[in-house]
Design a protein around this motif. Structure first.
Motif, PDB file in Angstrom:
ATOM      1  N   LEU A   1      29.445  61.514 -53.526  1.00  0.00           N
ATOM      2  CA  LEU A   1      29.432  62.148 -52.568  1.00  0.00           C
ATOM      3  C   LEU A   1      30.571  62.540 -51.699  1.00  0.00           C
ATOM      4  O   LEU A   1      31.369  63.236 -50.912  1.00  0.00           O
ATOM      5  N   VAL A   2      31.343  60.888 -51.637  1.00  0.00           N
ATOM      6  CA  VAL A   2      32.230  61.158 -50.509  1.00  0.00           C
ATOM      7  C   VAL A   2      33.488  60.320 -51.459  1.00  0.00           C
ATOM      8  O   VAL A   2      34.500  59.551 -50.627  1.00  0.00           O
ATOM      9  N   SER A   3      33.189  60.399 -53.027  1.00  0.00           N
ATOM     10  CA  SER A   3      34.519  60.645 -53.532  1.00  0.00           C
ATOM     11  C   SER A   3      35.957  60.698 -53.171  1.00  0.00           C
ATOM     12  O   SER A   3      35.441  61.843 -53.594  1.00  0.00           O
TER      13      SER A   3
ATOM     14  N   LEU B   1      41.798  73.429 -51.698  1.00  0.00           N
ATOM     15  CA  LEU B   1      41.700  75.333 -52.093  1.00  0.00           C
ATOM     16  C   LEU B   1      42.220  74.542 -53.621  1.00  0.00           C
ATOM     17  O   LEU B   1      41.424  76.461 -54.430  1.00  0.00           O
ATOM     18  N   VAL B   2      42.789  73.822 -54.592  1.00  0.00           N
ATOM     19  CA  VAL B   2      42.542  74.083 -55.717  1.00  0.00           C
ATOM     20  C   VAL B   2      41.262  73.045 -56.018  1.00  0.00           C
ATOM     21  O   VAL B   2      40.802  74.290 -57.857  1.00  0.00           O
ATOM     22  N   VAL B   3      40.747  73.385 -56.168  1.00  0.00           N
ATOM     23  CA  VAL B   3      38.872  72.386 -56.673  1.00  0.00           C
ATOM     24  C   VAL B   3      38.608  73.946 -56.359  1.00  0.00           C
ATOM     25  O   VAL B   3      37.811  74.035 -57.714  1.00  0.00           O
ATOM     26  N   ARG B   4      38.836  74.094 -55.467  1.00  0.00           N
ATOM     27  CA  ARG B   4      37.601  75.548 -55.469  1.00  0.00           C
ATOM     28  C   ARG B   4      38.357  76.616 -56.265  1.00  0.00           C
ATOM     29  O   ARG B   4      36.926  77.425 -56.733  1.00  0.00           O
ATOM     30  N   GLN B   5      39.236  76.990 -56.616  1.00  0.00           N
ATOM     31  CA  GLN B   5      39.550  77.583 -57.299  1.00  0.00           C
ATOM     32  C   GLN B   5      39.320  77.951 -59.188  1.00  0.00           C
ATOM     33  O   GLN B   5      38.581  77.883 -59.675  1.00  0.00           O
ATOM     34  N   ASN B   6      38.864  76.375 -59.370  1.00  0.00           N
ATOM     35  CA  ASN B   6      38.941  75.800 -60.660  1.00  0.00           C
ATOM     36  C   ASN B   6      37.395  75.860 -60.550  1.00  0.00           C
ATOM     37  O   ASN B   6      37.257  76.463 -62.015  1.00  0.00           O
ATOM     38  N   LYS B   7      36.319  75.362 -59.530  1.00  0.00           N
ATOM     39  CA  LYS B   7      34.799  75.682 -59.834  1.00  0.00           C
ATOM     40  C   LYS B   7      35.140  77.449 -59.719  1.00  0.00           C
ATOM     41  O   LYS B   7      33.500  77.627 -60.508  1.00  0.00           O
ATOM     42  N   ALA B   8      35.947  78.084 -59.069  1.00  0.00           N
ATOM     43  CA  ALA B   8      35.602  79.581 -59.239  1.00  0.00           C
ATOM     44  C   ALA B   8      35.595  79.974 -60.853  1.00  0.00           C
ATOM     45  O   ALA B   8      34.566  81.095 -61.171  1.00  0.00           O
ATOM     46  N   ALA B   9      36.930  79.718 -61.435  1.00  0.00           N
ATOM     47  CA  ALA B   9      36.759  80.029 -62.504  1.00  0.00           C
ATOM     48  C   ALA B   9      35.685  79.486 -63.387  1.00  0.00           C
ATOM     49  O   ALA B   9      35.087  80.256 -63.981  1.00  0.00           O
ATOM     50  N   LYS B  10      34.879  78.313 -63.745  1.00  0.00           N
ATOM     51  CA  LYS B  10      34.789  77.356 -64.624  1.00  0.00           C
ATOM     52  C   LYS B  10      32.850  78.862 -64.415  1.00  0.00           C
ATOM     53  O   LYS B  10      32.497  78.831 -65.312  1.00  0.00           O
ATOM     54  N   LEU B  11      32.545  79.308 -62.965  1.00  0.00           N
ATOM     55  CA  LEU B  11      31.564  79.680 -62.297  1.00  0.00           C
ATOM     56  C   LEU B  11      31.557  81.172 -63.598  1.00  0.00           C
ATOM     57  O   LEU B  11      30.639  81.221 -63.954  1.00  0.00           O
TER      58      LEU B  11
ATOM     59  N   GLU C   1      34.056  66.954 -55.496  1.00  0.00           N
ATOM     60  CA  GLU C   1      35.800  66.523 -55.002  1.00  0.00           C
ATOM     61  C   GLU C   1      35.459  66.944 -53.914  1.00  0.00           C
ATOM     62  O   GLU C   1      36.384  66.591 -52.235  1.00  0.00           O
ATOM     63  N   ASP C   2      35.263  68.446 -54.053  1.00  0.00           N
ATOM     64  CA  ASP C   2      35.205  69.281 -52.461  1.00  0.00           C
ATOM     65  C   ASP C   2      34.535  68.344 -51.622  1.00  0.00           C
ATOM     66  O   ASP C   2      35.053  69.066 -50.891  1.00  0.00           O
ATOM     67  N   ILE C   3      32.986  68.746 -52.115  1.00  0.00           N
ATOM     68  CA  ILE C   3      32.328  68.000 -51.135  1.00  0.00           C
ATOM     69  C   ILE C   3      33.010  66.751 -50.034  1.00  0.00           C
ATOM     70  O   ILE C   3      33.041  66.503 -48.973  1.00  0.00           O
ATOM     71  N   ALA C   4      33.622  65.394 -50.719  1.00  0.00           N
ATOM     72  CA  ALA C   4      34.452  64.301 -50.019  1.00  0.00           C
ATOM     73  C   ALA C   4      35.539  64.818 -49.170  1.00  0.00           C
ATOM     74  O   ALA C   4      35.345  64.736 -48.609  1.00  0.00           O
ATOM     75  N   LEU C   5      36.340  66.228 -50.226  1.00  0.00           N
ATOM     76  CA  LEU C   5      37.148  67.047 -49.086  1.00  0.00           C
ATOM     77  C   LEU C   5      36.914  67.644 -47.782  1.00  0.00           C
ATOM     78  O   LEU C   5      37.961  67.465 -46.936  1.00  0.00           O
ATOM     79  N   VAL C   6      35.849  67.977 -48.067  1.00  0.00           N
ATOM     80  CA  VAL C   6      35.426  68.408 -46.703  1.00  0.00           C
ATOM     81  C   VAL C   6      35.089  67.679 -45.457  1.00  0.00           C
ATOM     82  O   VAL C   6      35.382  67.751 -44.198  1.00  0.00           O
TER      83      VAL C   6
END
Length: 1295
Positions: A1174-1176, A1115-1125, A1184-1189
């Motif tokens: 991709l898996v890190s 959730l934190v990673v996605r919020q940060n990416k949205a803010a940067k976008l 990171e968000d893809i690896a977390l999923v």
């Protein structure tokens, strides 16, 4: 190909009916064009549209000795809102129009220079600098408040800073003079002194951008002009030309300076370049002796040159409007001033004041002020049926240039037909739009036209059978005072016309009855007054109804009952200088284009970058400011989505250059006409020449219509001309084509074309690939499998061709069907057919065997065809093919002779082996018998044909056992021990079979073979113990327990330990219950079960903790990416506001796209490195968000997979009465399994499940498409969605 037509007209009186004599000066307000200022000596007046005049100043109050003859110029300065009057005596009077305060120049230097008198004044276009030419030929540059900036001497002998340089290329006499020949070098310029004396005046003209101004003057009875920059520095002096008059005017665009020039036998408008050299001329249609040219003026957009002259004999005043196209000057309008009135003032509005820069103001001596607005219009036939010939008419003075583009394309200024009239023509009107069934040759139809002359007379022409035009008749329109007063006309039906005469706020609609017998006549039947300013009128195609457009863009419906009804749903928000009406699927649509390039469909603005449009019979075609031709189908669905499609095209136009709907054009191209029911599109380029194109989407529509009508010949011809893939003939409607293959063959009836069609067949469906844009809204169902397209079509074609293959007429297409099938069997059949033709050769055959083989060799490689003939074991055909190839007879003749000397089976084996047809070669080698057994074994081993050889050899044959043994050795090398053991058994090698079964841990087969080999009991027991140990090592505890039962020395405790070691708790518990030994339950069973229970509890708790951490981190990673976008988009948006400042190749303009440039990761090292990224799960990593999923998906699956283990252990705990441990374990897992699915929606968001296609994202209405990263597309499809949980019964209920 355009004509000037009146789009709007208004008039009002500035004063009473009394004529005003003498000189009248007029000025326009740039900020308020409807305000006119005049000087009627001695008064300065302001006139409003309502006819009210306001006195600003009495000149005699300021200059008592002033006279009417001293008035030189009058101009209005918008910046200071001052009206400035210039007198020849040198006085400059400025009046503030709001306060009526009067001022004079305060600069003493200006007063000193002007006291001798003023000859001319010129104001720069931006009204910052005023040029004053004094009586002593001094040039003053002053600011708008008449503060002196600099001075210059007009009569200086200097040429200017741009003086020409000679580089010694020879004299004029030695240079090439073109078609004029060498005599042109000896030609001397003749000067008419009388002309120079008559033209002994001065004038000043500015270039449109205000960078230069030119001053005309007279020296020694010869007119010249000099060009200065805005700093007053001389740049150029004009060359010496005879007969020049001092009426210089600079084209606002800056490329030409125009003035009149008199020759002994002609009167012209001469054009000069900025450097003073002459650059062409325009022949005026009158003589110098009888006419006096009053003024030359350019329109604000530089497209129209007006020539105002007065006839000295008749006293008539006229204004001629010229325009240039393709280096030819056209006379578009001739305005005859009625009632012998004289023009006192002529003014053009500038581009800023008027949308299109073509608004002219006329002030007559009767006090009438007329304002006329002009627009460009292509006068053409407007029907959308096959009978309409796309006739386009061009006005050129008293000539009508007519071209029918359906039959011929003639570049302007030429035309297919030229009609000469006695009087200048002002307007063309094309015939009514009739239904195709009513249109007959030599009758009035859409190709007919009327020409209206300046005096109100009319000529009517109609098309004849030979595509020529004949004159129907001429009539005079007595009720028309001046032709340009009727600014809108419509030929509604054969016997009815509608004419509109409009003013600023009112209009009059005339219904004209047209009769043809005994002669052409027109008369007014009705006259209707409207309280609207009607400035446009169109007919609804196929209906006797008219649509009128008001100055506000509102549309009115005019019916046969003379009633006007507003059309609210299809009205425009603003006036559109061009509009069309059509009915689509019983719904009325209005298309409108404004002077500011805004396109409206009904009341919706579609785009603001459209330069022209045309309504084709099936499509709407647009040209844009981005120099593209866009084509959209005329359907309600496409028109409703047109705004979105235009936006999408704007996004994709940089990369989507192959789109069917989008075609690049030459800069400035505009549509002239599109041939109805055809694909030819006529475009005119800025310089005036024509370009004919056939947009692919229009051609596809025409081809589709042909195919629907089964007119395959016309479809095939058009496809060949347009280079359209011939697969479309089948893909357009597969079922219909297969049902009409015979019709297709009969229609084409050409073997070469049929062969071409068959050779182009491809498995892909072109209606879904290269031509998908033309079929996106077409639903088609095919009964045939498109993956079998080539095979199906070839079989149907072959079947139909063979039925009509008389005298081998269609032999070549038949051969093509075999070749296109791309199978060796079909090529063998093709060779067989050629051999049959060769054996039955006769004179009646259209195609001989030699020709057929040559054709086959053209499509198939000669070596391949040679091998196929050889594979048929037909040496006659082999020699026939070889003779037509480039093969050396020294190579293939000995080879064939050697083959002929072999035994038949061995010969076939030899050929098949050379052709690498090993299966058939094996068959023939086996047929050779046991004497070839050694060669057979070698051949089988070399090509690994063990399985096929065993199937073809009897079991009792020695060759069978030898091949089986070799097959076993081969399987052992591949570690297929079970199969190897079976082969060893077939070859009677039991010892080797036993070793293989032991390696395969097949303990049952191993014990069976050991018993068959009669081994000792001790050896068999040792073998069992060896197999038991290896089964445990392999984790196959179920089989190990079964094997323990076969061991004679096995104990119960060994059974239980083996089951517990393999986590088979139920099995171990059953053994303990069966023997009722407390030792087994307390010392073996219970500790192992409790340990397993604790392990499962720890695993469940660990999984839950890890799930919480990874979920929150995601959730934190996605919020940060949205803010940067969002921050990046804001940055790009600010950059886009200034995108016009950067070039297409600028690194700044392209920076936004460089961020998303993809990487291919072509090397294996880089690919593995990318996969690790991709898996890190490292915090802050890019993916990171893809690896977390991915990690969460694996964690959820592992947690739910624990249900089987927990189910088994809880069952055992229950039997052992360990209820507390059982309940704790079961409740812990149950709580965890109920908690995890609550967060599926927040983890697996919908964007993850979209394929790597942003177009699909837009169709799914996902707004934040940009949040999908390219890395998300690397996820496997099953990871992009939540894990699929199967319902499994695992809990013990009610306990």
């Amino acid at each position: 190909m355009r004509n000037l037509v009146v789009s709007g007209r208004s008039d009002h009186r500035l004063w009473g009916d009394t004529r005003v004599g003498g000189r009248l000066c007029a000025a326009l307000s740039a900020e308020c064009p409807h305000q006119l200022f005049t000087c009627q000596f001695p008064y300065l007046l302001r006139h409003d549209d309502d006819g009210v005049q306001h006195e600003l100043l009495n000149v005699l109050d300021q200059v008592p000795d002033a006279t009417e003859d001293q008035i030189l110029d009058l101009f209005f300065l918008s910046v200071h809102r001052t009206l400035n009057l210039i007198l020849k005596s040198g006085e400059i009077i400025s009046v503030e129009v709001d306060t009526k305060s009067v001022t004079f120049p305060e600069d003493e230097n200006v007063q000193d220079y002007c006291h001798l008198g003023i000859k001319a004044v010129g104001v720069s276009p931006e009204q910052e600098i005023i040029v004053i030419l004094t009586e002593d030929d001094k040039i003053l540059l002053v600011l708008s408040l008449f503060d002196l900036v600099t001075t210059a001497d007009l009569l200086s002998e200097s040429f200017g800073e741009g003086e020409f340089m000679t580089v010694g290329w020879g004299k004029k006499e030695t240079q090439f003079h073109g078609s004029e020949g060498k005599q042109a070098a000896k030609k001397k310029l003749e000067f008419d002194a009388q002309v120079a004396i008559q033209a002994s005046t001065r004038n000043i003209t500015w270039r449109g951008d205000g960078a230069y101004f030119a001053v005309g003057y007279v020296v020694n009875s010869q007119s010249y002009f000099k060009v200065f920059n805005r700093e007053g520095i001389l740049q150029y002096t004009s060359e010496k030309q005879p007969g020049l008059e001092c009426k210089f005017t600079w084209r606002p665009s800056g490329n030409l300076i125009a003035t009149t020039q008199v020759f002994p036998h002609k009167y012209v408008v001469a054009f000069f370049e900025k450097n003073g050299l002459k650059h062409g001329e325009l022949l005026l249609p009158f003589d110098y002796e009888h006419v006096a040219v009053e003024s030359l003026l350019w329109s604000g957009d530089s497209e129209v040159l007006s020539v105002h002259f007065t006839n000295n004999q008749t006293g008539d005043s006229r204004i001629l409007l010229y325009t240039i196209s393709n280096y030819h000057w056209y006379l578009k309008q001739s305005l005859l001033i009625p009632n012998k009135s004289q023009l006192l003032a002529v003014k053009w509005e500038d581009v800023l004041s008027n949308n299109n820069g073509k608004c002219i103001h006329l002030v007559l001596d009767t006090g009438l002020h007329e304002k006329i607005e002009w627009v460009w219009c292509v006068d053409q036939s407007n029907a959308k049926n096959q009978s309409d010939d796309s006739v386009v008419g061009v006005i050129d003075g008293n000539q009508i240039l007519i071209t029918s583009f359906r039959h011929s394309v003639v570049p302007p200024p030429m035309s297919a037909n030229v009609f000469q009239c006695n009087i200048a023509i002002n307007r063309l009107l094309f015939g009514p739009i009739l239904e195709e069934s009513h249109a007959k040759p030599s009758s009035i139809d859409s190709n007919s036209f009327c020409a209206f002359m300046e005096d109100g007379s009319c000529c009517m022409f109609a098309k004849e059978d030979n595509n020529k035009f004949k004159l129907i008749g001429t009539t005079s329109l007595d009720f028309m005072k001046n032709a340009y007063a009727l600014n809108n006309m419509l030929w509604l039906s054969k016997g009815c016309m509608l004419w509109v005469k409009s003013n600023a706020t009112t209009s009059t609609l005339f219904t004209i009855d047209v009769t043809y017998e005994p002669e052409l006549s027109m008369s007014v039947s009705t006259k209707t007054e409207l309280n609207e300013n009607i400035i446009g009128i169109r007919a609804i195609p196929g209906e006797k109804l008219a649509i009128l457009q008001t100055s506000s863009g509102k549309l009115l419906h005019y019916g046969l009952l003379d009633k006007f009804e507003p059309l609210e749903d299809v009205s425009f928000p603003e006036f559109c200088h061009r509009f069309d009406i059509c009915r689509i699927e019983d719904k009325l649509f209005a298309f409108g284009l404004t002077a500011r390039n805004r396109l409206y469909i009904n009341n919706v603005k579609i785009a603001n970058n459209i330069t022209s449009y045309s309504v084709h019979s099936d499509f709407l075609m647009l040209t844009t400011l981005q120099h593209q031709l866009l084509t959209f189908p005329l359907t309600i669905h496409d028109l409703n989505n047109l705004q979105y499609n235009l936006f999408a095209n704007r996004k994709l136009d940089q990369n989507d250059s192959t789109s069917l709907m989008n075609r690049k054009l030459e800069r400035g191209s505009v549509l002239v006409t599109v041939i109805p029911c055809e694909s030819r599109t006529v475009l005119q380029l800025p310089r005036g020449n024509l370009e004919i194109i056939q947009p692919r989407v229009l051609s596809l529509k025409i081809i589709g219509n042909y195919l629907d009508r089964k007119d395959y010949r016309l479809a095939f011809d058009l496809m060949r001309k347009q280079r359209i893939n011939l697969n479309l003939i089948y893909d357009h409607n597969p079922d219909e084509f297969l049902e009409n293959v015979a019709v297709f063959i009969n229609a084409i009836d050409n073997p070469s074309r049929l062969s071409l069609f068959t050779s182009e067949l491809d498995e892909q469906d072109v209606t879904k690939t290269m031509y998908a844009g033309a079929y996106k809204n077409v639903e088609r169902s095919a009964k045939v499998n498109m993956n079998m397209k080539i095979k199906t079509v070839c079989e149907r074609m072959r079947h139909s061709l063979e039925q009509v293959n008389e005298n081998n007429k269609f032999l070549l297409p038949i051969l093509t069907t075999y070749v296109k099938s791309n199978a060796v069997e079909d090529l063998e059949i093709a060779l067989t057919k050629i051999k049959s033709v060769k054996n039955n050769e006769n004179d009646t055959n259209v195609v001989s065997a030699n020709d057929a083989l040559k054709y086959l060799l053209y499509m198939v490689n000669v070596d391949e065809l040679y091998n196929i003939a050889l594979g048929q074991y037909d040496f006659e055909m082999v020699m026939f093919v070889a003779d037509k190839s480039q093969k050396d007879p020294k190579e293939y003749v000995p080879y064939i002779n050697e083959l002929k000397s072999m035994e038949e089976n061995y010969r076939k084996y030899y050929i098949d082996n050379d052709l690498k047809r090993y299966d058939t070669a094996l068959k023939h080698l086996i047929a050779c018998g046991p004497e070839r057994s050694a060669e057979l074994l070698t051949f089988v081993k070399q090509h690994c044909l063990y399985s096929k050889a065993i199937c073809q050899i009897p079991n009792d044959d020695d060759r069978y056992k030898r091949i089986a043994e070799e097959f076993g050795n081969f399987l052992v090398s591949k570690r297929h021990y079970t199969e190897a053991g079976m082969m060893y058994l077939r070859s009677s090698h039991a010892e080797k079979a036993l070793e293989c079964f032991i390696e395969a841990l097949d303990w049952q087969s191993s014990i069976t073979i050991a018993i068959e080999l009669k081994q000792a009991n001790e050896d068999i027991l040792l073998l069992k113990r060896q197999l038991l140990s290896r089964l445990k090592e392999a984790g196959r505890y179920s089989e190990a327990i079964s094997l323990i039962r076969e061991c004679e020395d096995a104990t119960v405790e060994e059974f239980i330990k083996c089951a517990l070691e393999g986590k088979l708790f139920k099995t171990a518990m059953n053994i303990c219950q069966r023997h009722q030994n407390p030792h087994f339950m307390d010392n073996l069973m219970k500790p192992a079960v409790i340990e397993q229970c604790n392990t499962l509890l720890a695993t469940i708790n660990q999984n839950q903790t890890q799930f919480e951490q990874q979920k929150d981190r995601l959730l934190v990673v996605r919020q940060n990416k949205a803010a940067k976008l969002i921050a990046a988009e804001n940055c790009d948006g600010n950059l886009a506001m200034d995108c016009d400042l950067y070039s297409d190749t600028s690194s700044i303009a392209g920076s936004s796209s460089s961020r998303t440039s993809g990487r291919t990761f072509r090397s294996s090292k880089n690919r593995r490195k990318h996969e690790r990224k991709l898996v890190s799960l490292k915090e802050g990593s890019r993916f990171e968000d893809i690896a977390l999923v991915r990690a969460l998906h694996a964690l959820v699956c592992a947690t739910f997979n624990l249900r089987h283990d927990v189910s088994e252990i809880t069952y055992v705990l229950h039997w052992m009465c360990l209820d507390s441990e059982m309940k704790q374990l079961q409740e812990t897992l149950d709580n965890n399994l109920n908690y995890i699915p609550k967060y599926f929606d927040s983890i697996w968001i919908p964007e993850l499940n979209i394929e790597a296609n942003k177009t699909l994202a837009s169709e799914l209405k996902i707004q934040d498409v940009t949040t999908i990263t390219d890395a998300s597309f690397s996820l496997e499809p099953h990871i992009r969605i939540p894990p699929v949980i199967q319902d499994v019964k695992w809990k013990l209920e009610y306990i």
